[in-house]
Design a protein around this motif. Structure first.
Motif, PDB file in Angstrom:
ATOM      1  N   SER A   6       0.859  -1.162   0.277  1.00 25.98           N
ATOM      2  CA  SER A   6       0.108   0.063  -0.046  1.00 25.98           C
ATOM      3  C   SER A   6       0.714   1.076  -0.100  1.00 25.98           C
ATOM      4  O   SER A   6       2.139   1.304   0.508  1.00 25.98           O
ATOM      5  CB  SER A   6      -1.041   0.029   1.149  1.00 25.98           C
ATOM      6  N   ASP A   7       0.316   2.274  -0.472  1.00 23.73           N
ATOM      7  CA  ASP A   7       0.914   3.656  -0.454  1.00 23.73           C
ATOM      8  C   ASP A   7      -0.208   4.719  -0.117  1.00 23.73           C
ATOM      9  O   ASP A   7      -0.595   5.128  -0.947  1.00 23.73           O
ATOM     10  CB  ASP A   7       1.558   3.789  -1.809  1.00 23.73           C
ATOM     11  N   ILE A   8      -0.150   5.093   1.194  1.00 26.94           N
ATOM     12  CA  ILE A   8      -0.896   5.661   1.699  1.00 26.94           C
ATOM     13  C   ILE A   8      -0.316   6.644   2.515  1.00 26.94           C
ATOM     14  O   ILE A   8       0.786   6.564   3.329  1.00 26.94           O
ATOM     15  CB  ILE A   8      -2.124   5.037   2.706  1.00 26.94           C
ATOM     16  N   ALA A   9      -0.701   7.969   2.471  1.00 26.43           N
ATOM     17  CA  ALA A   9      -0.475   8.973   3.463  1.00 26.43           C
ATOM     18  C   ALA A   9      -1.619   9.622   4.283  1.00 26.43           C
ATOM     19  O   ALA A   9      -2.775   9.830   3.799  1.00 26.43           O
ATOM     20  CB  ALA A   9       0.087  10.257   2.523  1.00 26.43           C
ATOM     21  N   THR A 115     -29.247  11.820  -5.291  1.00 27.03           N
ATOM     22  CA  THR A 115     -28.276  12.819  -5.680  1.00 27.03           C
ATOM     23  C   THR A 115     -26.973  12.567  -4.971  1.00 27.03           C
ATOM     24  O   THR A 115     -27.103  12.099  -3.575  1.00 27.03           O
ATOM     25  CB  THR A 115     -28.624  14.296  -5.492  1.00 27.03           C
ATOM     26  N   GLY A 116     -26.022  12.976  -5.487  1.00 29.50           N
ATOM     27  CA  GLY A 116     -24.490  12.656  -4.769  1.00 29.50           C
ATOM     28  C   GLY A 116     -23.496  11.688  -5.467  1.00 29.50           C
ATOM     29  O   GLY A 116     -23.952  11.104  -6.310  1.00 29.50           O
ATOM     30  N   LEU A 117     -22.511  11.466  -4.855  1.00 31.05           N
ATOM     31  CA  LEU A 117     -21.635  10.819  -5.608  1.00 31.05           C
ATOM     32  C   LEU A 117     -21.098   9.653  -4.770  1.00 31.05           C
ATOM     33  O   LEU A 117     -21.376   9.637  -3.228  1.00 31.05           O
ATOM     34  CB  LEU A 117     -20.320  11.496  -5.499  1.00 31.05           C
ATOM     35  N   GLY A 118     -20.680   8.304  -5.143  1.00 33.02           N
ATOM     36  CA  GLY A 118     -20.218   7.107  -4.655  1.00 33.02           C
ATOM     37  C   GLY A 118     -18.717   7.151  -4.665  1.00 33.02           C
ATOM     38  O   GLY A 118     -18.293   7.406  -5.812  1.00 33.02           O
ATOM     39  N   VAL A 119     -17.879   6.750  -3.614  1.00 30.19           N
ATOM     40  CA  VAL A 119     -16.718   6.623  -3.875  1.00 30.19           C
ATOM     41  C   VAL A 119     -16.203   5.047  -4.189  1.00 30.19           C
ATOM     42  O   VAL A 119     -16.422   4.410  -3.176  1.00 30.19           O
ATOM     43  CB  VAL A 119     -15.671   7.474  -3.002  1.00 30.19           C
ATOM     44  N   LEU A 120     -15.466   4.603  -5.232  1.00 33.64           N
ATOM     45  CA  LEU A 120     -15.220   3.509  -5.405  1.00 33.64           C
ATOM     46  C   LEU A 120     -13.748   3.226  -4.964  1.00 33.64           C
ATOM     47  O   LEU A 120     -13.506   1.899  -4.443  1.00 33.64           O
ATOM     48  CB  LEU A 120     -15.452   3.027  -6.795  1.00 33.64           C
ATOM     49  N   GLY A 121     -12.792   4.020  -5.106  1.00 37.33           N
ATOM     50  CA  GLY A 121     -11.514   3.961  -4.764  1.00 37.33           C
ATOM     51  C   GLY A 121     -10.629   4.974  -5.025  1.00 37.33           C
ATOM     52  O   GLY A 121     -11.074   6.117  -5.262  1.00 37.33           O
ATOM     53  N   MET A 122      -9.328   4.605  -5.096  1.00 40.19           N
ATOM     54  CA  MET A 122      -8.295   5.596  -5.300  1.00 40.19           C
ATOM     55  C   MET A 122      -7.339   5.085  -6.682  1.00 40.19           C
ATOM     56  O   MET A 122      -6.924   4.033  -6.439  1.00 40.19           O
ATOM     57  CB  MET A 122      -7.305   5.973  -4.002  1.00 40.19           C
ATOM     58  N   THR A 137      -7.105   1.082  -6.577  1.00 35.65           N
ATOM     59  CA  THR A 137      -7.249   0.175  -5.291  1.00 35.65           C
ATOM     60  C   THR A 137      -8.773   0.578  -4.566  1.00 35.65           C
ATOM     61  O   THR A 137      -9.128   1.571  -4.331  1.00 35.65           O
ATOM     62  CB  THR A 137      -6.252   0.625  -4.056  1.00 35.65           C
ATOM     63  N   PRO A 138      -9.671  -0.505  -4.449  1.00 34.39           N
ATOM     64  CA  PRO A 138     -10.872  -0.217  -3.848  1.00 34.39           C
ATOM     65  C   PRO A 138     -10.899   0.696  -2.386  1.00 34.39           C
ATOM     66  O   PRO A 138     -10.024   0.270  -1.698  1.00 34.39           O
ATOM     67  CB  PRO A 138     -11.737  -1.734  -3.685  1.00 34.39           C
ATOM     68  N   VAL A 139     -11.908   1.450  -2.306  1.00 34.84           N
ATOM     69  CA  VAL A 139     -12.138   2.088  -0.837  1.00 34.84           C
ATOM     70  C   VAL A 139     -11.819   1.410   0.239  1.00 34.84           C
ATOM     71  O   VAL A 139     -11.432   1.541   1.393  1.00 34.84           O
ATOM     72  CB  VAL A 139     -13.161   3.199  -0.930  1.00 34.84           C
ATOM     73  N   GLU A 140     -12.668   0.261   0.090  1.00 33.50           N
ATOM     74  CA  GLU A 140     -12.807  -0.553   1.396  1.00 33.50           C
ATOM     75  C   GLU A 140     -11.413  -1.191   1.648  1.00 33.50           C
ATOM     76  O   GLU A 140     -11.239  -1.348   2.918  1.00 33.50           O
ATOM     77  CB  GLU A 140     -13.670  -1.827   1.168  1.00 33.50           C
ATOM     78  N   ASP A 141     -10.534  -1.505   0.699  1.00 29.84           N
ATOM     79  CA  ASP A 141      -9.083  -1.887   0.997  1.00 29.84           C
ATOM     80  C   ASP A 141      -8.434  -0.965   1.657  1.00 29.84           C
ATOM     81  O   ASP A 141      -7.565  -1.179   2.601  1.00 29.84           O
ATOM     82  CB  ASP A 141      -8.469  -2.433  -0.190  1.00 29.84           C
ATOM     83  N   ILE A 142      -8.662   0.414   1.219  1.00 26.17           N
ATOM     84  CA  ILE A 142      -7.748   1.540   1.706  1.00 26.17           C
ATOM     85  C   ILE A 142      -8.233   1.777   3.261  1.00 26.17           C
ATOM     86  O   ILE A 142      -7.261   1.859   4.170  1.00 26.17           O
ATOM     87  CB  ILE A 142      -8.119   2.735   0.676  1.00 26.17           C
TER      88      ILE A 142
END
Length: 158
Positions: A6-9, A115-122, A137-142
């Motif tokens: 992973s590469d997360i800040a 209305t609105g947005l869903g976030v799937l990943g990064m 990468t899926p958001v649930e993994d992050i």
């Protein structure tokens, strides 16, 4: 952890800075459905709800607003046969879906029943020369990885 890369800040925001899950006013978007209340992130979308050909978009620092659809999953294994990581692939009908500097852009979609947005990943990479594919990468993994590293439950503010 668990042989996953992973590469997360994690960034601490100064007091007094207002943080919202909002794409922002004046964002250069060429999609008329992304106006007013549709600029707010309302849900995280689990991988169990991903379908091939889901329409998605991102707003990258370099390529700005680009769109595509989920094209499948890419799985990478260690030499011992264990799963290292799995990413989803986005294909785009146009060149330059992603380029250098776009890493970290959220992969989003319009919610179908509200209305609105869903976030799937990064987004974390693209296909190099042609720049028509993005890997994310899926958001649930992050969120799971952030929890493993920090011991804190993370989520988007809705």
């Amino acid at each position: 952890i668990k042989n996953k890369i992973s590469d997360i800040a994690i960034v601490k925001v100064n007091n007094g800075v207002k943080c919202e899950n909002f794409l922002g006013e004046g964002v250069d978007i060429f999609n008329p459905s992304l106006k007013f209340k549709n600029l707010y992130i309302k849900k995280t979308i689990p991988t169990s709800d991903f379908n091939k050909h889901n329409k998605v978009f991102k707003i990258g620092a370099n390529t700005k607003y680009t769109h595509g659809e989920i094209n499948g999953i890419k799985m990478i294994y260690w030499l011992d046969g264990s799963l290292q990581t799995s990413e989803f692939i986005i294909s785009s009908p146009e060149p330059n879906f992603a380029n250098g500097g776009d890493s970290g852009a959220l992969i989003l979609n319009n919610l179908s029943n509200e209305t609105g947005l869903g976030v799937l990943g990064m987004l974390h990479s693209y296909d190099g020369e042609m720049k028509q594919f993005g890997l994310f990468t899926p958001v649930e993994d992050i969120l799971e990885r952030l929890h493993q590293v920090t011991g804190i439950e993370w989520d988007f503010i809705y």
